[in-house]
Scaffold this motif. Sequence first.
Motif, PDB file in Angstrom:
ATOM      1  N   GLN A 166      53.442  29.175  36.403  1.00  0.00           N
ATOM      2  CA  GLN A 166      52.874  28.369  35.308  1.00  0.00           C
ATOM      3  C   GLN A 166      53.850  27.273  34.891  1.00  0.00           C
ATOM      4  OE1 GLN A 166      50.918  29.808  31.862  1.00  0.00           O
ATOM      5  NE2 GLN A 166      49.704  31.345  32.945  1.00  0.00           N
ATOM      6  N   PRO A 224      49.148  32.122  27.537  1.00  0.00           N
ATOM      7  CA  PRO A 224      48.445  31.995  28.830  1.00  0.00           C
ATOM      8  C   PRO A 224      48.930  32.998  29.868  1.00  0.00           C
ATOM      9  CG  PRO A 224      49.211  29.857  28.040  1.00  0.00           C
ATOM     10  CD  PRO A 224      49.842  30.900  27.180  1.00  0.00           C
ATOM     11  N   ILE A 225      50.171  33.441  29.739  1.00  0.00           N
ATOM     12  CA  ILE A 225      50.685  34.421  30.702  1.00  0.00           C
ATOM     13  C   ILE A 225      50.011  35.760  30.485  1.00  0.00           C
ATOM     14  CG2 ILE A 225      52.710  35.742  31.383  1.00  0.00           C
ATOM     15  CD1 ILE A 225      52.928  33.060  32.485  1.00  0.00           C
ATOM     16  N   GLN A 250      38.447  42.983  35.754  1.00  0.00           N
ATOM     17  CA  GLN A 250      37.390  41.970  35.658  1.00  0.00           C
ATOM     18  C   GLN A 250      36.017  42.618  35.780  1.00  0.00           C
ATOM     19  OE1 GLN A 250      37.281  38.219  37.607  1.00  0.00           O
ATOM     20  NE2 GLN A 250      39.417  37.703  37.183  1.00  0.00           N
ATOM     21  N   ILE A 265      39.289  36.009  40.592  1.00  0.00           N
ATOM     22  CA  ILE A 265      40.444  36.880  40.863  1.00  0.00           C
ATOM     23  C   ILE A 265      41.591  36.065  41.440  1.00  0.00           C
ATOM     24  CG2 ILE A 265      41.278  38.758  42.289  1.00  0.00           C
ATOM     25  CD1 ILE A 265      39.659  39.882  40.162  1.00  0.00           C
ATOM     26  N   MET A 285      35.279  43.988  32.487  1.00  0.00           N
ATOM     27  CA  MET A 285      34.938  42.881  31.586  1.00  0.00           C
ATOM     28  C   MET A 285      33.490  42.443  31.795  1.00  0.00           C
ATOM     29  SD  MET A 285      38.459  40.650  31.806  1.00  0.00           S
ATOM     30  CE  MET A 285      37.874  39.308  30.767  1.00  0.00           C
ATOM     31  N   GLY A 286      33.082  42.397  33.050  1.00  0.00           N
ATOM     32  CA  GLY A 286      31.687  42.037  33.334  1.00  0.00           C
ATOM     33  C   GLY A 286      30.703  42.988  32.686  1.00  0.00           C
ATOM     34  N   ALA A 297      46.384  35.516  31.614  1.00  0.00           N
ATOM     35  CA  ALA A 297      46.215  35.513  33.070  1.00  0.00           C
ATOM     36  C   ALA A 297      46.516  36.880  33.675  1.00  0.00           C
ATOM     37  CB  ALA A 297      47.110  34.440  33.693  1.00  0.00           C
ATOM     38  N   LYS A 298      47.545  37.534  33.170  1.00  0.00           N
ATOM     39  CA  LYS A 298      47.900  38.846  33.734  1.00  0.00           C
ATOM     40  C   LYS A 298      46.789  39.855  33.507  1.00  0.00           C
ATOM     41  CE  LYS A 298      52.908  38.680  33.999  1.00  0.00           C
ATOM     42  NZ  LYS A 298      54.208  39.302  33.669  1.00  0.00           N
ATOM     43  N   LEU A 313      43.653  39.187  33.301  1.00  0.00           N
ATOM     44  CA  LEU A 313      42.541  38.824  34.184  1.00  0.00           C
ATOM     45  C   LEU A 313      42.831  39.139  35.650  1.00  0.00           C
ATOM     46  CD1 LEU A 313      41.309  35.345  32.890  1.00  0.00           C
ATOM     47  CD2 LEU A 313      40.065  37.508  32.828  1.00  0.00           C
ATOM     48  N   ALA A 314      44.102  39.270  35.982  1.00  0.00           N
ATOM     49  CA  ALA A 314      44.486  39.308  37.391  1.00  0.00           C
ATOM     50  C   ALA A 314      44.340  40.685  38.017  1.00  0.00           C
ATOM     51  CB  ALA A 314      45.917  38.788  37.543  1.00  0.00           C
ATOM     52  N   ASP A 315      43.278  41.367  37.708  1.00  0.00           N
ATOM     53  CA  ASP A 315      43.015  42.651  38.349  1.00  0.00           C
ATOM     54  C   ASP A 315      41.514  42.818  38.547  1.00  0.00           C
ATOM     55  OD1 ASP A 315      44.078  45.540  39.036  1.00  0.00           O
ATOM     56  OD2 ASP A 315      42.306  45.788  37.772  1.00  0.00           O
ATOM     57  N   GLU A 316      41.153  43.196  39.740  1.00  0.00           N
ATOM     58  CA  GLU A 316      39.734  43.249  40.109  1.00  0.00           C
ATOM     59  C   GLU A 316      38.967  44.264  39.267  1.00  0.00           C
ATOM     60  OE1 GLU A 316      39.275  43.822  44.258  1.00  0.00           O
ATOM     61  OE2 GLU A 316      37.070  43.834  44.172  1.00  0.00           O
ATOM     62  N   ALA A 340      48.990  34.221  37.021  1.00  0.00           N
ATOM     63  CA  ALA A 340      49.660  35.356  36.395  1.00  0.00           C
ATOM     64  C   ALA A 340      51.131  35.472  36.749  1.00  0.00           C
ATOM     65  CB  ALA A 340      48.916  36.645  36.745  1.00  0.00           C
ATOM     66  N   ALA A 377      43.028  33.858  38.674  1.00  0.00           N
ATOM     67  CA  ALA A 377      43.835  34.585  37.698  1.00  0.00           C
ATOM     68  C   ALA A 377      45.164  35.039  38.299  1.00  0.00           C
ATOM     69  CB  ALA A 377      43.061  35.785  37.162  1.00  0.00           C
TER      70      ALA A 377
END
Lengths: 104, 104
Positions: B18, A5-6, A18, B6, A21-22, A9-10, A12-15, B13, B9
Amino acid sequence: MNVDPIVFAKVLADETRQEIMGHLCCVWLSVGDVVDKLGGKVNQPTVSHHLKKLEEANLVLIRQEGRQRFYTLNQAQLTICCGTLMRAFAPNYADQVIAIEDIG
Amino acid sequence: MNVDPIVFAKVLADETRQEIMGHLCCVWLSVGDVVDKLGGKVNQPTVSHHLKKLEEANLVLIRQEGRQRFYTLNQAQLTICCGTLMRAFAPNYADQVIAIEDIG
DNA sequence: AAATTATATTGATGTCTATCAATATGTCAA
DNA sequence: TTGACATATTGATAGACATCAATATAATTT
């Protein structure tokens, strides 16, 4: 595969990531295509960097074709990761969700 | 409430955060309790910092009692955020998941 | 009111990482 | 093989943020 999960999440944690990804959702795009879709927001090495991060998290599928590499979102992996988050942090609700990892 | 992927996430992160979330799952704990559970890994101001981040993302429920503040994970919000991620990045699988935000 | 307890805030510091320019690697065409 | 194109890698830099020590705020007790 990797369901930490870390790591998930890491990534995903960038605009910008993401946004990439879209664009890769349900579609195969080359690196250059992604650069174009972002319309000058960042340039090619940065896109390659983000795609590498996504690859390391197993969040993209890759197909080489000539001198281009095509990427698309790995929706199954993303589903598994969301399922992991649900079971870890929302167990009272996770039961009411179909066992996601049994689908793919 | 807030379901920005965002924000969600970024809050996830961090390893310490967590870990705190794990301790707050299905349980109400005071700030001091959380500090103890972490067994010296970080100290109180750091825990307060993380709890504030979780609060800003609406990922915890808070109950004041005397001079202590008790926190627990907001599982409903977490479920909603995972649902948002699924619909955004795994739409081919999201249909096979119960409409999560209709539960709570 | 003064002391004590619980938590929050502030300011400083170090680490991590997104980004870029420049360059390298790899692949195809001529 | 040489040139052109597509992507990856490297090294440098700046911004974000986790952490801590110190202090402030808030609530309870004596």
